[in-house]
Design an enzyme around this catalytic site. Structure first.
Site, PDB file in Angstrom:
ATOM      1  CD1 TRP A 163      -2.083  -2.264   0.313  1.00  0.00           C
ATOM      2  CD2 TRP A 163      -3.115  -1.221   2.200  1.00  0.00           C
ATOM      3  NE1 TRP A 163      -3.022  -2.943   0.596  1.00  0.00           N
ATOM      4  CE2 TRP A 163      -3.851  -2.476   2.114  1.00  0.00           C
ATOM      5  CE3 TRP A 163      -3.479  -0.479   3.203  1.00  0.00           C
ATOM      6  CZ2 TRP A 163      -4.849  -2.559   2.611  1.00  0.00           C
ATOM      7  CZ3 TRP A 163      -4.602  -0.793   3.966  1.00  0.00           C
ATOM      8  CH2 TRP A 163      -5.232  -2.022   3.751  1.00  0.00           C
ATOM      9  CD  GLU A 187       8.795  -4.542  -6.456  1.00  0.00           C
ATOM     10  OE1 GLU A 187       7.522  -4.497  -6.877  1.00  0.00           O
ATOM     11  OE2 GLU A 187       9.288  -4.016  -5.818  1.00  0.00           O
ATOM     12  CG  HIS A 189       9.865  -1.153  -2.503  1.00  0.00           C
ATOM     13  ND1 HIS A 189       9.869   0.185  -3.186  1.00  0.00           N
ATOM     14  CD2 HIS A 189       8.926  -1.995  -3.076  1.00  0.00           C
ATOM     15  CE1 HIS A 189       8.796  -0.159  -4.344  1.00  0.00           C
ATOM     16  NE2 HIS A 189       8.084  -0.893  -4.049  1.00  0.00           N
TER      17      HIS A 189
HETATM   18  P1  PGA Z   1       3.091  -0.649  -8.760  1.00  0.00           P
HETATM   19  O1  PGA Z   1       4.282  -0.799  -7.618  1.00  0.00           O
HETATM   20  O2  PGA Z   1       2.429  -2.172  -9.023  1.00  0.00           O
HETATM   21  O3  PGA Z   1       2.432   0.420  -8.631  1.00  0.00           O
HETATM   22  O4  PGA Z   1       3.908  -0.618 -10.050  1.00  0.00           O
HETATM   23  C1  PGA Z   1       4.812  -2.097  -7.399  1.00  0.00           C
HETATM   24  C2  PGA Z   1       5.847  -1.854  -6.316  1.00  0.00           C
HETATM   25  O5  PGA Z   1       6.311  -0.618  -5.831  1.00  0.00           O
HETATM   26  O6  PGA Z   1       5.930  -2.838  -5.554  1.00  0.00           O
END
Ligand code: PGA
Length: 267
Positions: free
Chosen positions: A24, A181, A111
């Site tokens: 979130w 990611e 992250h």
């Molecule tokens: P998003 O974010 O799905 O809005 O691209 C992913 C994340 O930051 O983990």
């Protein structure tokens, strides 16, 4: 079939299940709204069998959401970060010990948005160890900022994995979840192509196997970055990932529900 060589972490999930994590970030303005999202998602996904859902709200909501996940294996609470320290004079920080008492079982670490604020692999490595010490599950984020034709990004990914995870025991690495990611896809309109995602999952598994042998091959790998209702299914089936880390669409209950159901329906 996945094997689970180590038992004793009360927060572990069975790895053969898919994992959908909703990050979130610093959103959702009220407790009521936070409770409504969790309530709606739970109500509409009651029938899922093969998927575990981890809600990662801002820490101020843990106390109010604790009840919604209590006693549930399917629905979990995750933190978006914790301190690498157990306790002490660290103004503004929250420890793994502190969040655990609110039913938090997972912690997103490293992250890219935190890395941008100055978090280094060394700091993330310490946090991973602290979370594991507390018998919780780290969701360790990796990802390149840019891609070029030289394939430098592969070395970069290997570096992140090695610097943070090397030295963990077989039992510890079995508890880690990796979220791949690509930074350029986070918050973007387009996710990475499924062919590239597949290639990256294979590469990440290869790096993990080099360090941890067969234990490395069992680590769950999630994809994150612009996942939505249109691309989620394809990413999981053609990208061969064990689940998804979702930002924006985890704030839209109906979209999040649709994604969870789609993934759960995969044979
Ligand atoms: P998003 O974010 O799905 O809005 O691209 C992913 C994340 O930051 O983990």
């Amino acid at each position: 079939m996945w094997i689970t060589p180590f038992v004793g972490y009360n927060c572990r999930m069975k790895l053969q299940k898919k994992i959908i994590v909703g990050n979130w970030k610093m959103n959702v303005a009220t407790v009521k709204e936070a409770q409504a999202i969790v309530r709606t998602v739970k109500k509409k996904t009651l029938a899922i069998r093969k998927t575990d859902v981890v809600f990662c709200p801002p820490a101020v909501y843990f106390a109010d959401l604790k009840k919604s996940v209590q006693g549930s294996k399917k629905y979990r609470l995750g933190a978006q970060n914790v301190s690498s320290e157990e306790k002490g004079s660290f103004t503004g920080e929250i420890s793994a010990t502190l969040v655990k008492q609110f039913g938090v079982s997972h912690v997103i670490l490293g992250h890219s948005e935190r890395r941008k604020m100055g978090e280094t692999d060394e700091m993330i490595g310490k946090k991973v160890r602290e979370v594991l010490r507390m018998k919780m599950t780290p969701i360790f984020c990796i990802g390149e900022t840019v891609r070029n034709d030289d394939g430098d990004y592969l070395q970069f990914i290997k570096g992140q994995i090695t610097k943070v995870l090397r030295g963990l025991s077989n039992a510890e690495i079995s508890e880690v979840i990796i979220a791949y990611e690509p930074v350029w896809a986070i918050g973007a309109t387009q996710a990475m192509g499924t062919h590239d995602i597949h290639e990256m999952t294979l590469y990440i598994k290869k790096c993990l196997r080099e360090i941890f042998k067969e234990y490395g091959g069992q680590v769950a790998i999630l994809y994150g970055g612009a996942v939505n209702t249109e691309n989620a299914l394809e990413i999981v089936t053609d990208g061969f990932v064990d689940g998804l880390l979702i930002g924006r669409d985890s704030l839209e209950p109906q979209n999040f529900v649709d994604i969870i159901k789609m993934v759960d329906a995969i044979k």
